[in-house]
Scaffold this motif. Structure first.
Motif, PDB file in Angstrom:
ATOM      1  N   GLY A 111      57.536  51.982  31.596  1.00 40.09           N
ATOM      2  CA  GLY A 111      56.361  52.263  32.419  1.00 40.09           C
ATOM      3  C   GLY A 111      55.068  52.025  31.659  1.00 40.09           C
ATOM      4  N   GLY A 112      53.999  52.318  32.321  1.00 44.38           N
ATOM      5  CA  GLY A 112      52.679  52.145  31.728  1.00 44.38           C
ATOM      6  C   GLY A 112      51.674  51.793  32.804  1.00 44.38           C
ATOM      7  N   TRP A 113      50.583  51.213  32.390  1.00 40.54           N
ATOM      8  CA  TRP A 113      49.483  50.856  33.288  1.00 40.54           C
ATOM      9  C   TRP A 113      49.517  49.370  33.626  1.00 40.54           C
ATOM     10  CZ3 TRP A 113      46.825  54.852  35.125  1.00 40.54           C
ATOM     11  CH2 TRP A 113      46.802  56.035  34.392  1.00 40.54           C
ATOM     12  N   THR A 114      49.260  49.057  34.898  1.00 44.33           N
ATOM     13  CA  THR A 114      49.134  47.666  35.326  1.00 44.33           C
ATOM     14  C   THR A 114      47.902  47.533  36.213  1.00 44.33           C
ATOM     15  OG1 THR A 114      50.591  48.085  37.223  1.00 44.33           O
ATOM     16  CG2 THR A 114      51.609  47.125  35.250  1.00 44.33           C
ATOM     17  N   VAL A 115      47.380  46.333  36.279  1.00 40.46           N
ATOM     18  CA  VAL A 115      46.241  46.036  37.139  1.00 40.46           C
ATOM     19  C   VAL A 115      46.717  46.040  38.590  1.00 40.46           C
ATOM     20  CG1 VAL A 115      44.536  44.283  37.757  1.00 40.46           C
ATOM     21  CG2 VAL A 115      45.067  44.711  35.347  1.00 40.46           C
ATOM     22  N   ALA A 116      45.940  46.654  39.470  1.00 40.70           N
ATOM     23  CA  ALA A 116      46.319  46.748  40.883  1.00 40.70           C
ATOM     24  C   ALA A 116      45.247  46.176  41.797  1.00 40.70           C
ATOM     25  CB  ALA A 116      46.586  48.214  41.254  1.00 40.70           C
ATOM     26  N   CYS A 117      44.312  45.421  41.237  1.00 47.70           N
ATOM     27  CA  CYS A 117      43.209  44.903  42.050  1.00 47.70           C
ATOM     28  C   CYS A 117      43.106  43.391  41.903  1.00 47.70           C
ATOM     29  CB  CYS A 117      41.897  45.567  41.643  1.00 47.70           C
ATOM     30  SG  CYS A 117      41.395  45.228  39.929  1.00 47.70           S
ATOM     31  N   ASP A 118      42.388  42.796  42.826  1.00 43.29           N
ATOM     32  CA  ASP A 118      42.131  41.362  42.814  1.00 43.29           C
ATOM     33  C   ASP A 118      40.866  41.114  41.996  1.00 43.29           C
ATOM     34  OD1 ASP A 118      41.488  38.720  43.305  1.00 43.29           O
ATOM     35  OD2 ASP A 118      41.564  38.899  45.491  1.00 43.29           O
ATOM     36  N   PHE A 119      41.011  40.471  40.854  1.00 41.34           N
ATOM     37  CA  PHE A 119      39.875  40.214  39.965  1.00 41.34           C
ATOM     38  C   PHE A 119      38.771  39.410  40.650  1.00 41.34           C
ATOM     39  CE2 PHE A 119      41.114  40.811  35.234  1.00 41.34           C
ATOM     40  CZ  PHE A 119      41.555  42.093  35.489  1.00 41.34           C
ATOM     41  N   GLU A 120      39.117  38.641  41.666  1.00 38.36           N
ATOM     42  CA  GLU A 120      38.101  37.865  42.396  1.00 38.36           C
ATOM     43  C   GLU A 120      37.193  38.759  43.232  1.00 38.36           C
ATOM     44  OE1 GLU A 120      37.372  34.642  42.378  1.00 38.36           O
ATOM     45  OE2 GLU A 120      39.023  33.948  41.118  1.00 38.36           O
ATOM     46  N   GLN A 121      37.701  39.927  43.602  1.00 44.46           N
ATOM     47  CA  GLN A 121      36.974  40.823  44.500  1.00 44.46           C
ATOM     48  C   GLN A 121      36.253  41.967  43.790  1.00 44.46           C
ATOM     49  OE1 GLN A 121      36.745  40.107  47.805  1.00 44.46           O
ATOM     50  NE2 GLN A 121      37.861  38.258  47.204  1.00 44.46           N
ATOM     51  N   VAL A 122      36.660  42.304  42.589  1.00 47.30           N
ATOM     52  CA  VAL A 122      36.116  43.471  41.900  1.00 47.30           C
ATOM     53  C   VAL A 122      35.006  43.034  40.949  1.00 47.30           C
ATOM     54  CG1 VAL A 122      36.663  45.410  40.364  1.00 47.30           C
ATOM     55  CG2 VAL A 122      38.314  44.669  42.094  1.00 47.30           C
ATOM     56  N   THR A 123      33.876  43.744  41.042  1.00 47.87           N
ATOM     57  CA  THR A 123      32.723  43.430  40.204  1.00 47.87           C
ATOM     58  C   THR A 123      32.528  44.485  39.128  1.00 47.87           C
ATOM     59  OG1 THR A 123      31.133  44.668  41.543  1.00 47.87           O
ATOM     60  CG2 THR A 123      31.558  42.353  42.182  1.00 47.87           C
ATOM     61  N   LEU A 124      31.678  44.161  38.177  1.00 47.99           N
ATOM     62  CA  LEU A 124      31.311  45.135  37.160  1.00 47.99           C
ATOM     63  C   LEU A 124      30.703  46.369  37.813  1.00 47.99           C
ATOM     64  CD1 LEU A 124      31.690  42.568  35.422  1.00 47.99           C
ATOM     65  CD2 LEU A 124      29.774  43.364  34.051  1.00 47.99           C
ATOM     66  N   ARG A 125      29.966  46.176  38.894  1.00 50.30           N
ATOM     67  CA  ARG A 125      29.369  47.319  39.606  1.00 50.30           C
ATOM     68  C   ARG A 125      30.459  48.239  40.154  1.00 50.30           C
ATOM     69  NH1 ARG A 125      24.541  48.904  42.416  1.00 50.30           N
ATOM     70  NH2 ARG A 125      25.010  51.043  43.019  1.00 50.30           N
ATOM     71  N   ASP A 126      31.543  47.671  40.667  1.00 46.95           N
ATOM     72  CA  ASP A 126      32.645  48.488  41.179  1.00 46.95           C
ATOM     73  C   ASP A 126      33.232  49.362  40.071  1.00 46.95           C
ATOM     74  OD1 ASP A 126      32.460  47.282  43.745  1.00 46.95           O
ATOM     75  OD2 ASP A 126      33.772  45.651  43.098  1.00 46.95           O
ATOM     76  N   ILE A 127      33.425  48.785  38.900  1.00 46.94           N
ATOM     77  CA  ILE A 127      33.999  49.530  37.785  1.00 46.94           C
ATOM     78  C   ILE A 127      32.999  50.576  37.294  1.00 46.94           C
ATOM     79  CG2 ILE A 127      34.983  49.377  35.462  1.00 46.94           C
ATOM     80  CD1 ILE A 127      36.727  48.125  37.699  1.00 46.94           C
ATOM     81  N   TYR A 128      31.735  50.199  37.210  1.00 46.45           N
ATOM     82  CA  TYR A 128      30.675  51.140  36.832  1.00 46.45           C
ATOM     83  C   TYR A 128      30.674  52.348  37.771  1.00 46.45           C
ATOM     84  CZ  TYR A 128      25.921  52.996  36.719  1.00 46.45           C
ATOM     85  OH  TYR A 128      24.837  53.839  36.678  1.00 46.45           O
ATOM     86  N   ASP A 129      30.749  52.090  39.063  1.00 48.17           N
ATOM     87  CA  ASP A 129      30.777  53.183  40.039  1.00 48.17           C
ATOM     88  C   ASP A 129      32.009  54.055  39.855  1.00 48.17           C
ATOM     89  OD1 ASP A 129      28.374  52.307  41.156  1.00 48.17           O
ATOM     90  OD2 ASP A 129      29.339  51.303  42.856  1.00 48.17           O
ATOM     91  N   ALA A 130      33.167  53.424  39.575  1.00 44.63           N
ATOM     92  CA  ALA A 130      34.408  54.171  39.394  1.00 44.63           C
ATOM     93  C   ALA A 130      34.351  55.071  38.161  1.00 44.63           C
ATOM     94  CB  ALA A 130      35.594  53.213  39.285  1.00 44.63           C
ATOM     95  N   LEU A 131      33.525  54.710  37.199  1.00 41.85           N
ATOM     96  CA  LEU A 131      33.371  55.522  35.991  1.00 41.85           C
ATOM     97  C   LEU A 131      32.424  56.702  36.201  1.00 41.85           C
ATOM     98  CD1 LEU A 131      33.182  52.752  33.251  1.00 41.85           C
ATOM     99  CD2 LEU A 131      35.052  54.360  33.671  1.00 41.85           C
ATOM    100  N   GLY A 132      31.883  56.823  37.393  1.00 44.89           N
ATOM    101  CA  GLY A 132      30.977  57.929  37.672  1.00 44.89           C
ATOM    102  C   GLY A 132      29.516  57.602  37.435  1.00 44.89           C
TER     103      GLY A 132
END
Length: 154
Positions: A61-82
């Motif tokens: 087990g472990g961590w895997t990517v579950a998103c489409d890199f074409e659709q996810v932006t740095l802003r999306d990740i920034y928002d997810a970090l709070g």
């Protein structure tokens, strides 16, 4: 003031994970990032809640990517970090009694707001796919094969 490097670290981890043939453990990611597995698990749990990664328990087990890199932006990740603080500078006093300091705060506050809006707009234009493409260009120029553990050599 200490800089918040979570966005940079998370982007780094996500790009490494995308290159892995299978799940990456928190321990492996932590070694590559020079941090503690608990820190990785805490950050990854927030990304999992947003649907950017998934986790599998048990052997293999472990961590895997579950998103489409074409659709996810740095802003999306920034928002997810709070939405961590973007700028290290700020006003000396938030509610000054001095009229001079009020004028300074007003000017700086407007400039900070404009800078932050511009930066967030730029984050919204950069996809994870663009970062991945840049990595692959750099890898091809180097002509090497890189793994999660040995990728940090110059």
């Amino acid at each position: 003031m200490r800089r918040d490097s979570r966005l940079s670290g998370v982007l780094h981890v996500l790009l490494h994970m995308a290159e892995q043939p299978g799940p990456a453990t928190s321990e492996t990611l932590a070694r590559a990032m020079g941090t503690n597995p608990v820190v990785i698990r805490r950050i990854m749990a927030g990304l999992r809640d947003q649907g950017f990664v998934r986790s599998e328990k048990g052997h293999g087990g472990g961590w895997t990517v579950a998103c489409d890199f074409e659709q996810v932006t740095l802003r999306d990740i920034y928002d997810a970090l709070g939405k961590p603080e973007l700028l290290a500078m700020g006003n000396r006093t938030e509610a000054p009694g001095c009229l001079v300091e009020q004028a300074v705060n007003a000017a700086l506050g407007e400039a900070f707001d404009k800078a932050e809006a511009l930066l967030l707009s730029e984050f919204g234009q950069i996809t994870l796919a663009a970062l991945s493409a840049d990595f692959h260009t750099r890898l091809a120029e180097r002509g090497g094969f890189l793994t999660l553990e040995n990728n940090h050599a110059a």
